[in-house]
Design an enzyme around this catalytic site. Sequence first.
Site, PDB file in Angstrom:
ATOM      1  N   LYS A 154      83.111  41.561  64.182  1.00 46.19           N
ATOM      2  CA  LYS A 154      82.878  42.227  63.039  1.00 46.19           C
ATOM      3  C   LYS A 154      82.796  42.357  61.549  1.00 46.19           C
ATOM      4  O   LYS A 154      83.881  42.059  60.903  1.00 46.19           O
ATOM      5  CB  LYS A 154      83.695  44.168  63.535  1.00 46.19           C
ATOM      6  CG  LYS A 154      82.780  45.050  61.950  1.00 46.19           C
ATOM      7  CD  LYS A 154      81.138  45.257  62.764  1.00 46.19           C
ATOM      8  CE  LYS A 154      80.599  46.058  61.795  1.00 46.19           C
ATOM      9  NZ  LYS A 154      81.024  47.590  61.839  1.00 46.19           N
ATOM     10  N   HIS A 169      78.081  44.426  59.482  1.00 45.38           N
ATOM     11  CA  HIS A 169      77.757  45.870  58.400  1.00 45.38           C
ATOM     12  C   HIS A 169      77.001  45.420  57.289  1.00 45.38           C
ATOM     13  O   HIS A 169      77.512  44.935  56.842  1.00 45.38           O
ATOM     14  CB  HIS A 169      78.800  46.740  58.274  1.00 45.38           C
ATOM     15  CG  HIS A 169      78.664  47.839  57.337  1.00 45.38           C
ATOM     16  ND1 HIS A 169      78.659  49.077  57.781  1.00 45.38           N
ATOM     17  CD2 HIS A 169      77.860  47.977  55.894  1.00 45.38           C
ATOM     18  CE1 HIS A 169      78.635  49.823  56.939  1.00 45.38           C
ATOM     19  NE2 HIS A 169      77.797  49.172  55.945  1.00 45.38           N
ATOM     20  N   HIS A 187      79.589  51.145  69.153  1.00 47.27           N
ATOM     21  CA  HIS A 187      79.691  51.699  68.161  1.00 47.27           C
ATOM     22  C   HIS A 187      80.758  52.202  67.761  1.00 47.27           C
ATOM     23  O   HIS A 187      80.366  53.131  67.858  1.00 47.27           O
ATOM     24  CB  HIS A 187      79.047  50.646  67.278  1.00 47.27           C
ATOM     25  CG  HIS A 187      79.054  51.054  65.548  1.00 47.27           C
ATOM     26  ND1 HIS A 187      78.825  50.017  64.562  1.00 47.27           N
ATOM     27  CD2 HIS A 187      80.365  51.649  65.099  1.00 47.27           C
ATOM     28  CE1 HIS A 187      79.214  49.980  63.405  1.00 47.27           C
ATOM     29  NE2 HIS A 187      80.047  50.895  63.444  1.00 47.27           N
ATOM     30  N   HIS A 197      84.515  53.832  66.208  1.00 44.71           N
ATOM     31  CA  HIS A 197      85.313  54.292  65.656  1.00 44.71           C
ATOM     32  C   HIS A 197      86.611  55.239  66.403  1.00 44.71           C
ATOM     33  O   HIS A 197      86.660  55.953  66.189  1.00 44.71           O
ATOM     34  CB  HIS A 197      85.463  54.432  63.975  1.00 44.71           C
ATOM     35  CG  HIS A 197      84.660  54.140  63.555  1.00 44.71           C
ATOM     36  ND1 HIS A 197      85.303  52.559  63.047  1.00 44.71           N
ATOM     37  CD2 HIS A 197      83.216  53.679  63.142  1.00 44.71           C
ATOM     38  CE1 HIS A 197      83.767  52.297  62.329  1.00 44.71           C
ATOM     39  NE2 HIS A 197      82.873  52.975  62.327  1.00 44.71           N
ATOM     40  N   HIS A 246      74.416  49.839  63.474  1.00 42.90           N
ATOM     41  CA  HIS A 246      73.976  50.226  63.100  1.00 42.90           C
ATOM     42  C   HIS A 246      72.256  50.422  62.113  1.00 42.90           C
ATOM     43  O   HIS A 246      72.525  51.262  60.943  1.00 42.90           O
ATOM     44  CB  HIS A 246      75.301  51.670  61.942  1.00 42.90           C
ATOM     45  CG  HIS A 246      75.542  50.987  61.178  1.00 42.90           C
ATOM     46  ND1 HIS A 246      75.709  50.481  60.363  1.00 42.90           N
ATOM     47  CD2 HIS A 246      76.619  50.407  60.889  1.00 42.90           C
ATOM     48  CE1 HIS A 246      76.670  50.179  59.430  1.00 42.90           C
ATOM     49  NE2 HIS A 246      77.644  49.872  59.989  1.00 42.90           N
ATOM     50  N   ASP A 271      78.529  54.960  66.086  1.00 43.23           N
ATOM     51  CA  ASP A 271      79.330  54.677  64.575  1.00 43.23           C
ATOM     52  C   ASP A 271      80.217  56.405  64.732  1.00 43.23           C
ATOM     53  O   ASP A 271      80.431  56.735  63.681  1.00 43.23           O
ATOM     54  CB  ASP A 271      78.502  54.911  63.685  1.00 43.23           C
ATOM     55  CG  ASP A 271      78.970  54.320  62.858  1.00 43.23           C
ATOM     56  OD1 ASP A 271      80.262  53.547  62.591  1.00 43.23           O
ATOM     57  OD2 ASP A 271      78.252  54.080  61.005  1.00 43.23           O
TER      58      ASP A 271
HETATM   59  C1  NCD Z   1      82.507  54.265  59.026  1.00 40.28           C
HETATM   60  C2  NCD Z   1      83.942  54.722  59.213  1.00 40.28           C
HETATM   61  O1  NCD Z   1      84.606  56.041  58.788  1.00 40.28           O
HETATM   62  O2  NCD Z   1      85.427  53.943  59.567  1.00 40.28           O
HETATM   63  N1  NCD Z   1      81.971  55.079  58.105  1.00 40.28           N
HETATM   64  C3  NCD Z   1      80.797  55.689  57.555  1.00 40.28           C
HETATM   65  O3  NCD Z   1      80.269  56.298  57.351  1.00 40.28           O
HETATM   66  N2  NCD Z   1      80.005  55.257  59.450  1.00 40.28           N
HETATM   67  C4  NCD Z   1      82.387  52.895  58.731  1.00 40.28           C
HETATM   68  C5  NCD Z   1      81.255  51.978  59.046  1.00 40.28           C
HETATM   69  O4  NCD Z   1      81.013  52.003  60.125  1.00 40.28           O
HETATM   70  O5  NCD Z   1      80.607  51.812  58.026  1.00 40.28           O
HETATM   71 ZN    ZN Z   2      81.360  52.159  62.316  1.00 41.89          ZN
END
Ligand code: NCD
Ligand code: ZN
Length: 331
Positions: free
Chosen positions: A94, A133, A11, A13, A167, A239
């Site tokens: 997702k 999520h 997971h 970003h 998460h 995450d």
């Molecule tokens: C994530 C993001 O910034 O894309 N933020 C977070 O607080 N985890 C999005 C997510 O996974 O909820």
């Molecule tokens: Zn995330």
Amino acid sequence: MITLNSPLDMHLHLRDNNMLKIVAPLSSKDFAGAVVMPNLVPPITSIYEVKAYRDRIKDAIKDDNFEPFMTLFFKSDYDYDFLKEAKKYIKSIKLYPAGITTNSEDGVSSINVEELRNTLEAMSELELPLCIHGESNGFVMDREKEFVPVYQALAKAFPNLKIIMEHITTKDSVEALKKYENLYATITLHHLLITLDDVAGGLLQPHLFCKPIAKRPEDKKALLDIALSGNKKVMFGSDSAPHPKSAKEAPGCAAGVFTAPIILPKLVELFDSYDKLENLQAFISDNAREIYNLTPLKKDITLKKEEWKVPSEYDGVVPMFAGQKLSWKIQ
Ligand code: NCD
Ligand code: ZN
């Protein structure tokens, strides 16, 4: 010394444009692959966008031996033929409840079995895992707990669909996970290390603010117990969610903890501190291979006990443990 075989981050970003260029190499250097989240603006909802985003990621990581596992942003009107074609390029889909976190405005506004049946039946038939999520729009500390019945209803209604609770942060989620064969979960590094006290118990720590928010000590303990045991239903998903320093150190702080550069040293330190290093391979790679049915690129990462200092920022993005000393270092 410890060597990890093909570590996977299930997971992650990676963002786009300049941020992608800053953060992608930090993951591609330490990991053999990662599930890349689709919450861009606009979100990734077509095969064309998946392919183009994958190309941009490949450009950003240069020659690193790293496979981006692509995902689509869930829409309830994806049909079987579209998903069959998409499956050639993605590893999962997702689902975000609308507005629940960063860039989720185009998510699903009512999550119930009947509303989602067509898409989820097609995914189930195609053996495409569903990542969720899982938060309600209730009181912030109860959002994940309030979502558990949704997970249970979906798990029951689609017994052949692999559902990944992303998460997870609570004891309730750990218990739910154990009850249904087709529920799995990712756990982040930061939720194994911090509680709400670390975020807001003293001076407010914007770089530890994320969704879902870190919870109580007993929740952290439940996460630690299941992760350290090597339980096959949980896998590592960082995450890691970078935002520019100016968006974190601001009124209206963006949600997300940027952990990518420090994950493996900190996980080794954590598992070592509980004398559970033997279970780290399962958590960081082997469980994910089974859950996602994938064979990762071969890549051995060796860490040694050696002190190093985490940079205070990476081109304007502040990592967790910025400026602090860590005791394990990647060779
Ligand atoms: C994530 C993001 O910034 O894309 N933020 C977070 O607080 N985890 C999005 C997510 O996974 O909820
Ligand atoms: Zn995330």
